[in-house]
Scaffold this active site. Structure first.
Site, PDB file in Angstrom:
ATOM      1  N   TYR A  64       0.845  -1.183   0.000  1.00 33.47           N
ATOM      2  CA  TYR A  64       0.000   0.000   0.000  1.00 33.47           C
ATOM      3  C   TYR A  64       0.889   1.245   0.000  1.00 33.47           C
ATOM      4  O   TYR A  64       1.403   1.667   1.024  1.00 33.47           O
ATOM      5  CB  TYR A  64      -0.927   0.021   1.217  1.00 33.47           C
ATOM      6  CG  TYR A  64      -1.890  -1.134   1.301  1.00 33.47           C
ATOM      7  CD1 TYR A  64      -2.192  -1.920   0.186  1.00 33.47           C
ATOM      8  CD2 TYR A  64      -2.514  -1.463   2.496  1.00 33.47           C
ATOM      9  CE1 TYR A  64      -3.072  -2.982   0.270  1.00 33.47           C
ATOM     10  CE2 TYR A  64      -3.413  -2.522   2.581  1.00 33.47           C
ATOM     11  CZ  TYR A  64      -3.680  -3.284   1.481  1.00 33.47           C
ATOM     12  OH  TYR A  64      -4.552  -4.346   1.564  1.00 33.47           O
ATOM     13  N   HIS A 131      -0.226 -12.015   1.172  1.00 27.98           N
ATOM     14  CA  HIS A 131      -1.220 -11.163   0.504  1.00 27.98           C
ATOM     15  C   HIS A 131      -1.840 -11.829  -0.727  1.00 27.98           C
ATOM     16  O   HIS A 131      -3.047 -11.731  -0.964  1.00 27.98           O
ATOM     17  CB  HIS A 131      -0.542  -9.847   0.113  1.00 27.98           C
ATOM     18  CG  HIS A 131      -1.468  -8.695  -0.046  1.00 27.98           C
ATOM     19  ND1 HIS A 131      -1.033  -7.399  -0.042  1.00 27.98           N
ATOM     20  CD2 HIS A 131      -2.806  -8.624  -0.218  1.00 27.98           C
ATOM     21  CE1 HIS A 131      -2.070  -6.581  -0.204  1.00 27.98           C
ATOM     22  NE2 HIS A 131      -3.152  -7.308  -0.318  1.00 27.98           N
ATOM     23  N   PRO A 211     -16.234  -4.915   2.594  1.00 28.55           N
ATOM     24  CA  PRO A 211     -17.588  -5.353   2.949  1.00 28.55           C
ATOM     25  C   PRO A 211     -18.664  -4.393   2.446  1.00 28.55           C
ATOM     26  O   PRO A 211     -19.842  -4.754   2.418  1.00 28.55           O
ATOM     27  CB  PRO A 211     -17.555  -5.389   4.476  1.00 28.55           C
ATOM     28  CG  PRO A 211     -16.529  -4.377   4.854  1.00 28.55           C
ATOM     29  CD  PRO A 211     -15.477  -4.488   3.785  1.00 28.55           C
ATOM     30  N   ARG A 214     -16.494  -1.800  -2.086  1.00 28.20           N
ATOM     31  CA  ARG A 214     -15.620  -0.719  -2.570  1.00 28.20           C
ATOM     32  C   ARG A 214     -16.305   0.646  -2.498  1.00 28.20           C
ATOM     33  O   ARG A 214     -16.021   1.538  -3.285  1.00 28.20           O
ATOM     34  CB  ARG A 214     -15.174  -0.978  -4.009  1.00 28.20           C
ATOM     35  CG  ARG A 214     -14.555  -2.337  -4.251  1.00 28.20           C
ATOM     36  CD  ARG A 214     -13.096  -2.323  -3.921  1.00 28.20           C
ATOM     37  NE  ARG A 214     -12.476  -3.606  -4.199  1.00 28.20           N
ATOM     38  CZ  ARG A 214     -11.217  -3.909  -3.845  1.00 28.20           C
ATOM     39  NH1 ARG A 214     -10.500  -3.032  -3.201  1.00 28.20           N
ATOM     40  NH2 ARG A 214     -10.713  -5.080  -4.130  1.00 28.20           N
ATOM     41  N   PHE A 216     -19.581   1.045  -2.908  1.00 32.67           N
ATOM     42  CA  PHE A 216     -20.818   1.001  -3.682  1.00 32.67           C
ATOM     43  C   PHE A 216     -22.045   1.106  -2.773  1.00 32.67           C
ATOM     44  O   PHE A 216     -23.008   1.801  -3.090  1.00 32.67           O
ATOM     45  CB  PHE A 216     -20.869  -0.297  -4.487  1.00 32.67           C
ATOM     46  CG  PHE A 216     -22.133  -0.500  -5.280  1.00 32.67           C
ATOM     47  CD1 PHE A 216     -22.346   0.183  -6.467  1.00 32.67           C
ATOM     48  CD2 PHE A 216     -23.111  -1.391  -4.836  1.00 32.67           C
ATOM     49  CE1 PHE A 216     -23.513  -0.020  -7.204  1.00 32.67           C
ATOM     50  CE2 PHE A 216     -24.274  -1.596  -5.570  1.00 32.67           C
ATOM     51  CZ  PHE A 216     -24.474  -0.902  -6.749  1.00 32.67           C
TER      52      PHE A 216
END
Length: 345
Positions: A64, A131, A211, A214, A216
């Site tokens: 990240y 990952h 959850p 993203r 939405f």
């Protein structure tokens, strides 16, 4: 919905005694992938606010940034007693000439862990994930190195992310896997057929990333309008014009039920994940304290059997578009060669 008085419960992840807050905080979007990095002082304040309210499970990763998110989390941890936060980080995706490569080589795993410890400013990472799965190296080899890091006191618990059922079983046979991180939400349910049952059979905790789909289920039709330059979600198949119109039907149905329940759509979507079991810890990400308050509020949303049945009909609806674009590794492509084929690096 008020959140100030909500006490965030604690749950056990896995069978080795690891305890975390029942909801975590995904820190990725503070530094990468969802547009430009956010102001560091604001993000440190957000992390402090989360810990003060009982959201103590912080999720980051070497990739990240790369690296910048671990540095940010490390700065936020300064002055906070170590036992006040459960830190999860990851190895397995390295950046080479600007491109992402999956790597499970033991030397890389060790070097990455050592670098992560320095960036985070701690001497042991609570939960360290692989990952993504390197399909060229037997999983036993990679987990063998992670096991050594546990024995050396540099890692407490081992996790996997986007791992297939067979990979989970093989890894768990080398060293107990405490958690499997996977995408699980009202519109991402492919893990329910095999991955979730495998985790539960083996006593492995489940950490749900994205959850809220993203973002939405937080923003619905406004999601794309608010995206900044560099936000990779612009290219996600589910949010492309040809798919988005169809998928908006799902959002509207969630929105309608949320209105009846007196909560927001994001709280309803997050509550659905919480209601999947006390072995599940969702880690919604956010960069705003107001959104964090809403996420905490999801813990007080009580879903009846009728609510869950209605959500089941909503979540069973066809979703158009894959989770990721072509070429992104997921659990469906996460099997590795047999250990008997291994000749070393």
């Amino acid at each position: 919905m008020a959140t100030e008085e909500i006490k965030v419960p604690r749950i056990k992840l896995g069978s080795q005694g690891f305890e975390v807050s029942a909801q975590g905080l995904g820190c990725m979007g503070m530094s990468a992938f969802y547009g430009p990095p956010k102001p560091e002082p604001d993000m440190i304040n957000l992390i402090h606010y989360a810990i003060e309210r009982g959201i103590t499970h912080l999720d980051t990763a070497e990739t990240y940034g790369p690296h910048t998110n671990e540095i940010l989390v490390g700065k936020a941890l300064k002055g906070i007693p170590r036992e006040k936060a459960e830190i999860a980080s990851k190895c397995g995706i390295k950046i080479v000439d600007g491109k992402r490569e999956i790597c499970g080589e033991p030397a890389y795993v060790r070097a990455t862990l050592e670098a992560s410890l320095k960036r985070l400013g701690i001497d042991c990472i609570d939960l360290y994930y692989l990952h993504r799965i390197d399909k060229t190296i037997p999983i036993e080899v990679t987990i063998g190195e992670l096991k050594k890091l546990v024995e050396e006191g540099k890692v407490k618990y081992i996790g996997l992310s986007e791992a297939s059922p067979s990979t989970i079983r093989r890894a768990h046979a080398v060293h107990p896997i405490t958690a499997v991180q996977l995408e699980w939400s009202l519109w991402s349910r492919d893990v329910e057929a095999e991955v979730i049952p495998t985790c539960r059979e083996l006593g492995i905790g489940i950490v749900s990333y994205s959850p809220l789909g993203r973002g939405f289920f937080s923003s619905g039709p406004k999601l794309l309008e608010h995206m900044e330059e560099g936000d990779f979600r612009k290219y996600m198949p589910r949010l492309q014009a040809e798919n988005l119109e169809h998928n908006m039907k799902l959002f509207h149905r969630v929105n309608d039920l949320a209105a009846k329940k007196g909560c927001t759509p994001s709280q309803l979507a997050l509550a659905w994940v919480h209601h999947q079991g006390n072995d599940v810890c969702p880690i919604p990400g956010t960069t705003k304290i107001e959104n964090l308050k809403q996420n905490i509020g999801a813990l007080s949303v009580n879903l009846t059997a009728e609510d869950m049945a209605e959500l089941e009909t909503i979540a069973s609806a066809d979703v158009k578009g894959d989770r990721y674009g072509a070429g992104i590794a997921t659990w469906e492509t996460a099997d590795t060669p047999p250990l008997s084929t291994w000749k070393g690096i």
